[in-house]
Structures are given as C-alpha cells and as structure tokens.
Motif scaffolding. Structure first.
Motif, short mmCIF file in Angstrom:
data_model
loop_
_atom_site.label_atom_id
_atom_site.label_comp_id
_atom_site.label_asym_id
_atom_site.label_seq_id
_atom_site.Cartn_x
_atom_site.Cartn_y
_atom_site.Cartn_z
N LEU A 113 32.30 25.35 50.78
CA LEU A 113 33.30 25.01 50.07
C LEU A 113 33.24 25.59 49.30
CD1 LEU A 113 29.76 22.36 48.94
CD2 LEU A 113 32.68 21.29 49.87
N ALA A 114 32.80 26.65 49.14
CA ALA A 114 33.10 28.18 48.59
C ALA A 114 34.93 28.72 48.72
CB ALA A 114 32.31 29.55 48.77
N ARG A 115 34.82 28.15 50.02
CA ARG A 115 35.73 28.93 50.69
C ARG A 115 37.03 28.35 49.92
NH1 ARG A 115 36.61 33.96 52.91
NH2 ARG A 115 34.86 34.90 54.01
N ILE A 116 37.01 26.40 50.48
CA ILE A 116 37.94 25.87 49.77
C ILE A 116 38.10 26.38 48.18
CG2 ILE A 116 38.13 23.42 49.15
CD1 ILE A 116 36.42 23.05 51.57
N ASP A 117 37.34 26.08 46.89
CA ASP A 117 37.62 26.26 46.57
C ASP A 117 37.98 28.39 45.68
OD1 ASP A 117 36.90 24.69 45.13
OD2 ASP A 117 34.59 24.64 44.48
N ALA A 118 37.77 29.22 46.66
CA ALA A 118 39.19 30.55 47.05
C ALA A 118 40.43 30.68 46.67
CB ALA A 118 38.19 31.56 47.54
N GLU A 119 40.19 29.38 48.10
CA GLU A 119 42.44 29.15 47.71
C GLU A 119 43.16 28.04 47.10
OE1 GLU A 119 42.50 27.88 52.27
OE2 GLU A 119 41.26 29.33 53.29
N ASP A 120 42.16 27.10 46.69
CA ASP A 120 42.50 26.11 45.55
C ASP A 120 42.38 26.78 44.14
OD1 ASP A 120 43.50 23.22 44.98
OD2 ASP A 120 41.71 23.09 45.22
N VAL A 121 42.06 27.27 43.34
CA VAL A 121 41.90 27.49 42.65
C VAL A 121 41.83 28.99 42.88
CG1 VAL A 121 40.12 28.00 40.26
CG2 VAL A 121 39.89 25.88 42.08
N GLY A 122 41.66 30.06 43.55
CA GLY A 122 42.58 31.43 43.66
C GLY A 122 40.96 32.36 42.91
N ARG A 123 40.19 31.72 42.74
CA ARG A 123 38.79 32.74 42.36
C ARG A 123 38.14 33.73 43.06
NH1 ARG A 123 35.48 29.41 39.60
NH2 ARG A 123 33.98 31.30 39.58
N ARG A 124 37.53 34.32 43.53
CA ARG A 124 37.37 35.46 44.51
C ARG A 124 35.62 34.65 45.30
NH1 ARG A 124 32.60 39.41 42.86
NH2 ARG A 124 32.06 39.13 41.08
N VAL A 125 35.23 34.60 46.02
CA VAL A 125 34.91 33.93 47.68
C VAL A 125 33.43 33.73 47.26
CG1 VAL A 125 34.54 35.01 49.14
CG2 VAL A 125 33.74 32.16 49.18
N SER A 126 33.00 35.75 46.67
CA SER A 126 31.63 35.76 45.75
C SER A 126 31.71 35.00 45.22
CB SER A 126 31.51 37.10 46.29
OG SER A 126 32.39 38.08 45.30
N GLU A 127 32.03 34.99 43.78
CA GLU A 127 32.03 34.55 42.91
C GLU A 127 31.45 32.89 42.86
OE1 GLU A 127 33.65 35.77 38.74
OE2 GLU A 127 34.64 34.29 39.22
N PRO B 286 41.16 37.09 46.64
CA PRO B 286 40.23 35.86 46.65
C PRO B 286 39.09 35.97 47.87
CG PRO B 286 42.11 34.87 46.18
CD PRO B 286 42.10 35.84 46.92
N SER B 287 39.98 36.34 48.85
CA SER B 287 37.99 35.94 50.34
C SER B 287 38.03 37.47 50.52
CB SER B 287 39.65 35.90 51.66
OG SER B 287 40.61 36.56 51.80
N ASP B 288 38.72 38.09 49.78
CA ASP B 288 37.49 39.87 50.20
C ASP B 288 36.50 40.05 49.43
OD1 ASP B 288 37.52 42.89 50.77
OD2 ASP B 288 39.59 42.86 50.63
N SER B 289 35.85 39.96 50.01
CA SER B 289 33.99 40.36 49.59
C SER B 289 33.84 41.54 48.45
CB SER B 289 33.05 40.71 51.01
OG SER B 289 33.37 41.66 51.19
N ASN B 290 35.01 42.58 48.42
CA ASN B 290 34.79 43.71 47.70
C ASN B 290 36.03 43.09 46.68
OD1 ASN B 290 33.84 45.54 49.08
ND2 ASN B 290 35.72 45.73 51.06
#
Length: 486
Positions: A84-98, A313-317
C-alpha cells in the motif's frame, strides 16, 4: 503497479465498474497508473441503499464483535503496508519510507477504536419510581470525504470511529489519490459485512455533491480546505444533519531562548515544516524564534534545509519528494514569488528541482522566508515546503501574532522551562499544542481545530460521540395516579 488497470468503485460489497472513467497519474513521472470509476448521483444512490441495509444489522452487533473485525482489519492492513505504501508513493508522490509511517498511524487507529468501543459505556440514574437510561445509538449512514495528502491516515480517522460506533460508511477519496483507498476497500470487504464500507471515486461537483445532499445520509464528515468545508457545512445545514470538519492550518511553532539542545530543536522544527512535503494542515509553517538566539538558530536552520536530500519517492535515501500535482506545484511557486514581492527575504530554496526520470514531478527546494506576520505567506496556507520565519522578543506580542491568523489547528513550543511551556500553551488558540516535539499525536490524543480549522475532534474516544447520538429511555415501575379522575 507495473501496468495501468481499471479500478472499480466498491458498493454493497461488490466491485462496480463505471462507464465513465478518469485517469490516475504517477505524481512524479506522469505515467498512467490506471482508470478510476467516475461515480455520480446514480452510484451514490446505490451506495446509500446498500449502506442503509447493512447498517441496520451492524447496529445490532455487540461491541466486542465490532472490535474483533476492526482488529482483523488492522492486522490485514499491517501485513499489506509495504504494498500500500508503494501505491501511495506513486499516486501521491511522497517518499515511500514516510508513507510507511502513515500506515503505522492508521493501523493504530483501528486498534484504538476497537478497544475504545468496548469501553464506551452508556449512563443512567435512578428517578422516583423508576430509572433513566441514556444510551448512545449510531447515526446511520455516514458520508465521508477525504483529501489526498495522507490517504491511509485520512481513511482511518474517518472509517474506524464510524464503524466502531455502529454506522455504515460511504467514503469518497480525493480524485488525485484514490488507489490505496480502493485497495483498502478490497481488503475491508473481505472482513466486514457487504455494504458496510462503500468507496466511490470521482469529482467533488459530481459524486461529492450527490453524497452531501442525499436524504439517506445521516452525517457528513470532511477533511480539506475551509472553502469546501463551508460548502459541506451548508449542505448539512439544509438537511439539518450533523457535520464534522477538519480544515486548514497556519500553525505557529515557537522557540524560546532557554532551549537545551539547539540542533535537536532545529531538526524538529524543520521536520514540522517539511513532513508530507509540507502538504499537511498540521505543518508548523510559522516559526517564531527569539531574538537572543535568532542568528545562531537561523544559521543552523538554513544549513539543515540545504542538506535535505530531494529525490525519487521510491528511494530510501530521499528526504523530500514531489508535490501532488503540477497545479499544486505552481501554486507553491506563486506563493514564494508573492513572498518576494511583499519583501520577504529568501534565506534558502525557492526553486523547482529536476529529478532524473521524474521530470513530470514538482520537486521544490525547502524554502525559508524571513517574514513578518502580516505577509500573505505568513497568513495563508501554502501546502508546500515553505517556512515563514519570524523574529520575536516579547512574549505577549509574540502570542498575539501567533494567534493572529484565521486558523487554530496546531502549535508547537520549544522550551526547557515548564512555566513558559504551560502558560504559552494555555494562551495559544489551537486545538493541539505540542511541547518539545512537533506532530506528537498519540492514539487517544484529541485532534481538531479552533476558529476556521474545523468543528469536532478526531483521533480520540470523544470521536465516538461524534458518530452517535444520545437516546433517553425512562422506565417507571408504576403508572402515576390519573390527572383527570372524577
């Protein structure tokens, strides 16, 4: 998320594919993610019928049974969090770790209300020759509309208390961030009775308007802008149904000169402004720094802002990623220019950044503007990584300025002096005041605003009262003597 797909609405436990659709777009790359059902009055009517039928049975379930299913939902969402976090990162643009943290907060809400409903006792008292029973009963079908910035948290804040209190839900996610909410609906429909949780995608003027005006909807709950909040409130007033609103903010974050660890305060104050890429109603966007430490503090603040890593957004750094859309990005850049035009001093940032492979996205540098409290950038909600910095020296004047906005959602205080902390907190016009740690929202902590920041409180036991109403039953052990006897 590798290939675009058609996403249905969820009505009555069934997947409904609408004839009309609209696209979901990756916020950073512009790549199509899928087609969403463009719902309207027809789908709202079907959802109300399904929800009404489901709610009548759900209202009769024991609190323990509701708690069991809420905990089961929490377990399922916890297991699905990485997906689900991956989906939001793509859909919303926020970093996945957040976003992963969002799901921790959301899961905690389902578990909290599972526990809270079991302890949600009614009350009563003896009366002459009888007894008064006051019990809380669910409202019925609840219409809920949420924004795009933190979908997981928004869904939890709305659905968990409504379901716990015995209601059925029709939920409209924002058209810019619907995908994870649809995944939530798929998971929830495997756990809860059909029709109890319905999710309709679409646009505010179509599905939103139909939902707020439908005579079968017994309560409205909305999170978003004050402008739309007024429209929702008017819709509720026309039908005399309760409305709860969580709206905007322009929160003051106050630094006293007696802080013990300046580096830690700098870090937390920057986090307060940049969390969710600054797209948060809670953000501490007005930073009041005392004159005695101003120069040193600001040097550290600017240096910290320049160290923030902007990227994929998908980069953990990555520490700061992109805004939700081009329109939001242009709005933020326009506000920064407005600040310049008003005489604000741009200490750092202010520019859009290009990230390789994500040229579509609006990545904006952490921006610190040296302002006064009357400037538009210090008065209006920007919803981006922009911090207004204000110097202060006298407590009364600082508190006057801190309160001198139309909002009253949150505030922060940094001090090692308990007297400073408590006296300032009492004087601030804010529904939430955090001392020495911004965004310190723990389960059970009431969340909501004063003034134009909203009506009602979420995130706490009191929220169950917001989704139910008191019903009084009086029992007499004997019938009274007749009034009209001969």
């Amino acid at each position: 998320m590798s290939t675009p797909q058609n996403y249905p609405a969820y009505i009555g436990g069934k997947t409904i594919y609408a004839q009309d659709t609209f696209p979901a777009i990756n916020a950073s790359t512009g790549r199509p993610l899928g087609q969403l059902a463009r719902c309207g009055a027809k789908e709202v009517d079907l959802a109300v019928q399904a929800a009404t039928q489901a709610q009548q049975q759900w209202a009769q379930t024991a609190y323990e049974a509701r708690a069991l299913l809420l905990n089961r939902l929490a377990d399922a969402l916890e297991q699905a969090t990485p997906h689900l976090a991956r989906i939001d990162a793509e859909d919303v643009g926020r970093r996945v770790s957040e976003v992963m943290i969002d799901y921790q907060i959301a899961v905690a809400q389902y578990r909290y209300f599972a526990a809270a409903i079991v302890a949600h006792e009614d009350f009563g008292r003896p009366i002459p020759d009888g007894y008064l029973i006051a019990k809380r009963v669910p409202l019925g079908v609840v219409g809920q509309i949420i924004p795009w910035n933190v979908p997981a948290i928004m869904v939890a804040l709305k659905v968990a208390p409504a379901i716990a209190a015995g209601n059925a839900v029709i939920l409209k996610p924002d058209e810019n961030a619907s995908l994870s909410t649809l995944e939530f609906a798929r998971i929830a429909n495997d756990i809860f009775p059909a029709g109890l949780i319905n999710v309709l995608t679409g646009f505010g003027e179509e599905v939103g308007s139909a939902l707020t005006s439908h005579p079968g909807v017994a309560k409205l709950a909305f999170t978003g802008s004050p402008e739309v909040g007024r429209i929702i409130s008017q819709a509720g007033a026309k039908r005399l149904v309760p409305v709860s609103l969580e709206l905007g903010g322009k929160s003051p974050n106050i630094v006293f000169p007696d802080i013990d660890d300046m580096d830690a305060v700098v870090d937390n104050a920057l986090f307060a402004a940049l969390y969710c890429n600054g797209q948060s109603c809670l953000a501490g966007t007005r930073l009041f720094v005392h004159d005695a430490i101003y120069t040193q503090f600001v040097e550290k603040l600017v240096a910290a802002a320049r160290r923030v890593r902007i990227g994929d957004p998908s980069d953990s750094n990555t520490q700061l990623s992109c805004l939700i859309s081009a329109s939001q990005g242009e709005k933020v850049l326009k506000y920064i220019q407005t600040g310049r035009d008003e005489g604000a001093n741009v200490l750092t940032g202010g520019q859009r950044v290009t990230v390789a492979g994500h040229e579509h996205g609006y990545f904006i540098e952490p921006t610190i503007l040296e302002t006064n409290n009357r400037m538009r950038v210090a008065q209006e909600e920007i919803f981006g990584p922009v911090l207004s910095l204000i110097r202060w020296s006298e407590v009364d004047e600082m508190i006057k300025q801190a309160n001198d906005v139309c909002y009253g959602l949150a505030a922060g205080i940094y001090t090692s002096n308990l007297k400073n902390a408590m006296e300032t907190a009492d004087r601030l016009q804010a529904g939430n005041v955090w001392i020495n740690r911004y965004f310190n929202l723990t389960s059970g902590s009431p969340f909501g605003g004063m003034k134009e920041s909203g009506i009602g409180r979420e995130h706490c036991r009191e929220t169950l009262n917001m989704y139910s109403e008191l019903k009084a039953i009086t029992v007499q052990t004997t019938v009274p003597q007749p009034w009209f006897a001969p």
